[in-house]
Enzyme design. Structure first.
Site, PDB file in Angstrom:
ATOM      1  N   LYS A  23     -20.940   3.382  -6.332  1.00  0.00           N
ATOM      2  CA  LYS A  23     -19.572   3.158  -5.867  1.00  0.00           C
ATOM      3  C   LYS A  23     -18.772   4.458  -5.864  1.00  0.00           C
ATOM      4  O   LYS A  23     -17.896   4.667  -5.022  1.00  0.00           O
ATOM      5  CB  LYS A  23     -18.892   2.090  -6.733  1.00  0.00           C
ATOM      6  CG  LYS A  23     -19.448   0.700  -6.494  1.00  0.00           C
ATOM      7  CD  LYS A  23     -19.325   0.304  -5.029  1.00  0.00           C
ATOM      8  CE  LYS A  23     -19.892  -1.059  -4.722  1.00  0.00           C
ATOM      9  NZ  LYS A  23     -19.716  -1.458  -3.319  1.00  0.00           N
ATOM     10  N   TYR A  75     -25.200   1.142 -11.061  1.00  0.00           N
ATOM     11  CA  TYR A  75     -24.255   0.638 -10.055  1.00  0.00           C
ATOM     12  C   TYR A  75     -23.037   1.535  -9.873  1.00  0.00           C
ATOM     13  O   TYR A  75     -22.670   1.886  -8.745  1.00  0.00           O
ATOM     14  CB  TYR A  75     -23.812  -0.775 -10.448  1.00  0.00           C
ATOM     15  CG  TYR A  75     -22.703  -1.355  -9.612  1.00  0.00           C
ATOM     16  CD1 TYR A  75     -22.956  -1.844  -8.326  1.00  0.00           C
ATOM     17  CD2 TYR A  75     -21.399  -1.453 -10.101  1.00  0.00           C
ATOM     18  CE1 TYR A  75     -21.934  -2.391  -7.557  1.00  0.00           C
ATOM     19  CE2 TYR A  75     -20.378  -2.005  -9.344  1.00  0.00           C
ATOM     20  CZ  TYR A  75     -20.641  -2.476  -8.065  1.00  0.00           C
ATOM     21  OH  TYR A  75     -19.632  -3.018  -7.315  1.00  0.00           O
ATOM     22  N   ILE A  79     -15.728 -10.522  -0.426  1.00  0.00           N
ATOM     23  CA  ILE A  79     -14.698  -9.638   0.127  1.00  0.00           C
ATOM     24  C   ILE A  79     -14.901  -9.448   1.626  1.00  0.00           C
ATOM     25  O   ILE A  79     -13.935  -9.459   2.399  1.00  0.00           O
ATOM     26  CB  ILE A  79     -14.711  -8.289  -0.610  1.00  0.00           C
ATOM     27  CG1 ILE A  79     -14.219  -8.473  -2.054  1.00  0.00           C
ATOM     28  CG2 ILE A  79     -13.849  -7.262   0.118  1.00  0.00           C
ATOM     29  CD1 ILE A  79     -14.397  -7.250  -2.935  1.00  0.00           C
ATOM     30  N   ILE A 133     -13.201  -8.949  -8.948  1.00  0.00           N
ATOM     31  CA  ILE A 133     -12.923  -9.967  -7.948  1.00  0.00           C
ATOM     32  C   ILE A 133     -13.908 -11.113  -8.127  1.00  0.00           C
ATOM     33  O   ILE A 133     -15.099 -10.892  -8.381  1.00  0.00           O
ATOM     34  CB  ILE A 133     -13.050  -9.392  -6.509  1.00  0.00           C
ATOM     35  CG1 ILE A 133     -12.214  -8.115  -6.356  1.00  0.00           C
ATOM     36  CG2 ILE A 133     -12.646 -10.445  -5.480  1.00  0.00           C
ATOM     37  CD1 ILE A 133     -10.721  -8.301  -6.512  1.00  0.00           C
ATOM     38  N   ASN A 140     -19.274  -2.813   3.966  1.00  0.00           N
ATOM     39  CA  ASN A 140     -19.011  -3.705   2.838  1.00  0.00           C
ATOM     40  C   ASN A 140     -20.274  -4.154   2.107  1.00  0.00           C
ATOM     41  O   ASN A 140     -20.227  -4.442   0.907  1.00  0.00           O
ATOM     42  CB  ASN A 140     -18.255  -4.941   3.339  1.00  0.00           C
ATOM     43  CG  ASN A 140     -18.194  -6.042   2.291  1.00  0.00           C
ATOM     44  OD1 ASN A 140     -17.450  -5.953   1.311  1.00  0.00           O
ATOM     45  ND2 ASN A 140     -18.980  -7.090   2.489  1.00  0.00           N
ATOM     46  N   SER A 145     -15.638   0.562  -1.890  1.00  0.00           N
ATOM     47  CA  SER A 145     -16.036   1.162  -3.154  1.00  0.00           C
ATOM     48  C   SER A 145     -15.656   0.194  -4.270  1.00  0.00           C
ATOM     49  O   SER A 145     -15.840  -1.009  -4.128  1.00  0.00           O
ATOM     50  CB  SER A 145     -15.360   2.535  -3.314  1.00  0.00           C
ATOM     51  OG  SER A 145     -15.677   3.125  -4.540  1.00  0.00           O
TER      52      SER A 145
END
Length: 270
Positions: free
Chosen positions: A176, A172, A24, A205, A106, A158
């Site tokens: 976020k 995890y 990303i 993604i 990021n 996020s």
């Protein structure tokens, strides 16, 4: 591949981004330079990642050869868990281009793990990179933007995982959620300085972090069935939302929010 035509929406702007050579982050870098923005790109600088660094720079040259008047790229290595990394990234961007308008936090890590088998080292690493690293980098950007006095845009990457649990993600998903909360609080703290802070929340993604799912046909089919658009997202699908949040002309009153870009997955409960 970039997701947006070269409309110069960020012409003359300066951005910095952490973890910008893959996934990303990389898609955002390419989108920003296509829109005329100069971008300082942080990466870990590991030997195994050299191929990604070189290919990013080559892809930028390809855009230039197509006649697109792109912004410049400045790339710097460093670990975001060290506050000095982000301070240096911001300083180098300002030294090169005179200001900082946009910052994207990021850099992040994820490794699937069963709840009862999560070791302190894995939990600590997740928190150190995803929460502390994002905090340090956004704080460094905010300090520069406040000093400049003309506002700016800070974007924390996020995830839909800020809103949903995952059986193999107990270490995890809280990180976020923290980034979403962090952007909300920073927006309140920095509103008087005209600095907008928002979270971009990708769904599933196809990046290196999701390799475990991408290589499992059964898991892929289940994910695609859950997404109303019928496909896993590509990194380039995050480029438009990231440009939107960065562009003052388009999102000047968008602040303290989470922009969910998940193909509709979150809403499909039945």
């Amino acid at each position: 591949m970039t997701a947006l035509p070269a409309w110069n929406m960020l012409k003359g702007k300066t951005a910095a981004i952490t973890g910008g050579t893959t996934g990303i982050g990389r898609a955002i870098v390419l989108a920003y330079i296509t829109q005329g923005c100069n971008v300082a790109v942080n990466h870990l600088g590991l030997p195994r990642d050299e191929v990604h660094r070189h290919s990013l720079l080559e892809e930028a040259k390809v855009l230039e050869r197509k006649g697109i008047k792109t912004g410049e790229i400045l790339e710097l290595s460093g670990d975001v868990t060290d506050p000095e990394t982000s301070t240096s990234l911001v300083q180098q961007a300002v030294s090169q281009w005179g200001k900082l308008d946009i910052f994207v936090a990021n850099a992040g890590v994820f490794k699937q793990a069963e709840l009862l088998k999560i070791e302190p080292a894995l939990l600590d690493h997740s928190v150190d990179v995803n929460i502390k690293g994002s905090f340090y980098s956004c704080q460094a950007a905010a300090r520069q933007m406040v000093k400049q006095g003309h506002g700016g845009s800070i974007i924390g990457i996020s995830s839909v995982s800020a809103l949903l649990g995952g059986g193999l993600q107990a270490h995890y998903t809280p990180t976020k959620a923290a980034i979403l909360s962090m952007m909300q609080s920073m927006a309140i703290a920095l509103g008087k300085d005209k600095i907008r802070c928002n979270a971009l929340m990708p769904g599933t993604i196809a990046t290196q972090l999701a390799d475990h799912d991408m290589k499992n046909p059964t898991k892929m089919a289940a994910l695609e069935e859950r997404i109303p658009l019928g496909r896993i997202g590509a990194p380039e699908d995050m480029a438009g939302p990231a440009v939107f949040l960065a562009c003052e002309d388009m999102s000047r009153y968008v602040n303290a929010t989470g922009l969910l870009a998940d193909g509709g997955m979150y809403s499909k409960l039945q």
